[in-house]
Design a protein around this motif. Structure first.
Motif, PDB file in Angstrom:
ATOM      1  N   ARG A  92      41.700  75.696 -45.788  1.00 42.15           N
ATOM      2  CA  ARG A  92      41.169  75.067 -45.701  1.00 42.15           C
ATOM      3  C   ARG A  92      39.907  75.319 -44.419  1.00 42.15           C
ATOM      4  O   ARG A  92      39.086  75.452 -43.392  1.00 42.15           O
ATOM      5  N   GLU A  93      40.936  76.158 -43.482  1.00 40.77           N
ATOM      6  CA  GLU A  93      40.677  76.540 -41.960  1.00 40.77           C
ATOM      7  C   GLU A  93      39.485  77.969 -41.928  1.00 40.77           C
ATOM      8  O   GLU A  93      38.040  78.236 -41.211  1.00 40.77           O
ATOM      9  N   LEU A  94      39.254  78.845 -44.051  1.00 36.26           N
ATOM     10  CA  LEU A  94      37.917  79.210 -43.816  1.00 36.26           C
ATOM     11  C   LEU A  94      37.209  78.763 -44.585  1.00 36.26           C
ATOM     12  O   LEU A  94      36.657  79.318 -44.512  1.00 36.26           O
ATOM     13  N   GLY A  95      37.014  77.298 -44.850  1.00 40.56           N
ATOM     14  CA  GLY A  95      35.960  76.444 -44.992  1.00 40.56           C
ATOM     15  C   GLY A  95      36.219  77.094 -46.747  1.00 40.56           C
ATOM     16  O   GLY A  95      34.668  77.042 -47.122  1.00 40.56           O
ATOM     17  N   LEU A  96      37.327  76.607 -46.614  1.00 39.09           N
ATOM     18  CA  LEU A  96      37.026  77.492 -48.998  1.00 39.09           C
ATOM     19  C   LEU A  96      37.396  75.382 -49.385  1.00 39.09           C
ATOM     20  O   LEU A  96      37.698  74.440 -48.087  1.00 39.09           O
ATOM     21  N   ASP A  97      37.284  75.393 -50.332  1.00 41.93           N
ATOM     22  CA  ASP A  97      37.519  74.113 -50.822  1.00 41.93           C
ATOM     23  C   ASP A  97      39.050  74.018 -51.542  1.00 41.93           C
ATOM     24  O   ASP A  97      39.465  74.255 -52.447  1.00 41.93           O
ATOM     25  N   ALA A  98      40.018  73.804 -50.454  1.00 32.77           N
ATOM     26  CA  ALA A  98      41.224  73.670 -50.773  1.00 32.77           C
ATOM     27  C   ALA A  98      41.962  72.804 -51.445  1.00 32.77           C
ATOM     28  O   ALA A  98      43.198  72.979 -51.763  1.00 32.77           O
ATOM     29  N   ASP A  99      41.016  71.667 -51.960  1.00 38.78           N
ATOM     30  CA  ASP A  99      41.508  70.385 -52.884  1.00 38.78           C
ATOM     31  C   ASP A  99      41.481  71.569 -54.219  1.00 38.78           C
ATOM     32  O   ASP A  99      42.168  70.975 -55.103  1.00 38.78           O
ATOM     33  N   GLU A 100      40.494  72.184 -54.467  1.00 35.99           N
ATOM     34  CA  GLU A 100      40.119  73.264 -55.716  1.00 35.99           C
ATOM     35  C   GLU A 100      41.910  74.410 -55.611  1.00 35.99           C
ATOM     36  O   GLU A 100      42.516  74.513 -56.247  1.00 35.99           O
ATOM     37  N   PHE A 101      42.533  74.774 -54.431  1.00 34.41           N
ATOM     38  CA  PHE A 101      43.120  75.458 -54.152  1.00 34.41           C
ATOM     39  C   PHE A 101      44.341  74.780 -54.650  1.00 34.41           C
ATOM     40  O   PHE A 101      45.248  75.625 -55.685  1.00 34.41           O
ATOM     41  N   GLU A 102      44.746  73.299 -54.409  1.00 32.28           N
ATOM     42  CA  GLU A 102      45.893  72.931 -54.656  1.00 32.28           C
ATOM     43  C   GLU A 102      46.004  72.667 -56.363  1.00 32.28           C
ATOM     44  O   GLU A 102      47.086  72.839 -57.325  1.00 32.28           O
ATOM     45  N   ILE A 103      44.592  72.488 -56.713  1.00 31.48           N
ATOM     46  CA  ILE A 103      44.877  72.030 -57.888  1.00 31.48           C
ATOM     47  C   ILE A 103      44.639  73.387 -59.048  1.00 31.48           C
ATOM     48  O   ILE A 103      46.023  73.144 -59.624  1.00 31.48           O
TER      49      ILE A 103
ATOM     50  N   GLU B 257      42.892  85.138 -55.551  1.00 27.39           N
ATOM     51  CA  GLU B 257      42.080  84.395 -56.935  1.00 27.39           C
ATOM     52  C   GLU B 257      40.892  83.616 -56.946  1.00 27.39           C
ATOM     53  O   GLU B 257      40.320  83.464 -57.120  1.00 27.39           O
ATOM     54  N   GLU B 258      42.193  82.578 -56.579  1.00 26.99           N
ATOM     55  CA  GLU B 258      41.199  81.394 -56.273  1.00 26.99           C
ATOM     56  C   GLU B 258      39.789  81.723 -55.305  1.00 26.99           C
ATOM     57  O   GLU B 258      38.826  81.493 -55.330  1.00 26.99           O
ATOM     58  N   ALA B 259      40.765  82.603 -54.364  1.00 25.71           N
ATOM     59  CA  ALA B 259      39.532  82.221 -53.247  1.00 25.71           C
ATOM     60  C   ALA B 259      38.458  83.534 -53.822  1.00 25.71           C
ATOM     61  O   ALA B 259      37.841  83.010 -53.011  1.00 25.71           O
ATOM     62  N   ALA B 260      38.918  84.237 -55.140  1.00 24.85           N
ATOM     63  CA  ALA B 260      37.946  85.383 -54.954  1.00 24.85           C
ATOM     64  C   ALA B 260      36.840  84.548 -55.919  1.00 24.85           C
ATOM     65  O   ALA B 260      35.735  84.352 -55.930  1.00 24.85           O
ATOM     66  N   ALA B 261      37.625  83.370 -56.404  1.00 18.84           N
ATOM     67  CA  ALA B 261      36.029  82.280 -57.254  1.00 18.84           C
ATOM     68  C   ALA B 261      35.678  81.553 -56.407  1.00 18.84           C
ATOM     69  O   ALA B 261      34.294  81.457 -57.279  1.00 18.84           O
TER      70      ALA B 261
END
Length: 178
Positions: free
Chosen positions: A104-115, A69-73
C-alpha cells in the motif's frame, strides 16, 4: 551453460547475478547495500535477479516470497523487495499485515496482495526457486551465483562484493574462467 556464462571468446552485454534471498533474513538485509552499489556500478550490464529461498526458521519468509512475486506481477519487484528487507524487524513483528501495508505504501494494489497470499497464486514460483537453489547447493541466504560460481554470503559477506565485481568484470570483458 547458464545464461550468465558467455560462449568462449565472446563478451555478454549483460551478466546475470542470481541472489538466493530470504526476505526475513538479517544477512540479506545487510547485503542490500552491496547489491545497490553493484547495481549503481554496472547499471544495465548487470542483471540482479532475486531468487527465493525461504528458510523454515523464519515464520513469514514464505509469505514474503509470495508477496515479492505479486510485486513483480505489478511491476515493482525491486522496490518492494528492498522495502521489505529494509523492514525485516517490522516483518518479524507484524507478519503478513506488514507485507500488505508495504504494498500500500508503495502505491501497489494492496487488495491484490491480500488475495494472492490467500489463493497461493505464486506458490509454484517460490517452490521452483527453492528447489533450484537446493539442487545447486544453496543452504542459506544470501547465496550468489554469477558466471556459474556459487558464493555463500550466509557465512560471511566479507570479500563477496569484490569477488562478484571480479567475476562480472571478467565476464563482461569476455575472458574465460580463472
Amino acid at each position: 551453460m547458464n545464461d550468465s556464462t558467455p560462449s568462449p571468446g565472446s563478451a555478454p552485454s549483460v551478466v546475470v547475478l542470481d541472489v538466493w534471498c530470504e526476505l526475513q533474513c538479517p544477512d540479506c538485509r545487510t547485503a542490500l547495500a552491496d547489491l545497490r552499489a553493484l547495481g549503481e556500478r554496472y547499471g544495465d550490464r548487470l542483471e540482479i535477479r532475486t531468487r527465493h529461498f525461504p528458510l523454515e526458521k523464519h515464520k513469514y519468509a514464505f509469505a514474503a516470497a509470495q508477496a515479492a512475486e505479486e510485486a513483480a506481477a505489478q511491476g515493482a519487484e525491486r522496490r518492494y523487495t528492498e522495502a521489505v528487507l529494509d523492514g525485516v524487524a517490522e516483518l518479524e513483528r507484524r507478519g503478513e499485515d506488514f507485507l500488505v501495508a508495504t504494498a500500500r505504501e508503495l502505491g501497489l494494489d494492496a487488495d491484490e496482495f491480500e488475495i494472492a497470499l490467500i489463493d497461493g497464486r505464486h506458490i509454484l514460483t517460490v517452490d521452483a526457486d527453492h528447489a533450484e537453489g537446493k539442487a545447486i547447493g544453496v543452504t542459506g541466504t544470501p547465496t550468489y551465483v554469477i558466471g556459474g560460481e556459487r558464493l555463500d554470503g550466509g557465512k560471511s559477506q566479507e570479500g563477496l562484493w569484490a569477488r562478484i565485481e571480479e567475476i562480472a568484470d571478467r565476464l563482461l570483458a569476455g575472458e574465460a574462467s580463472a
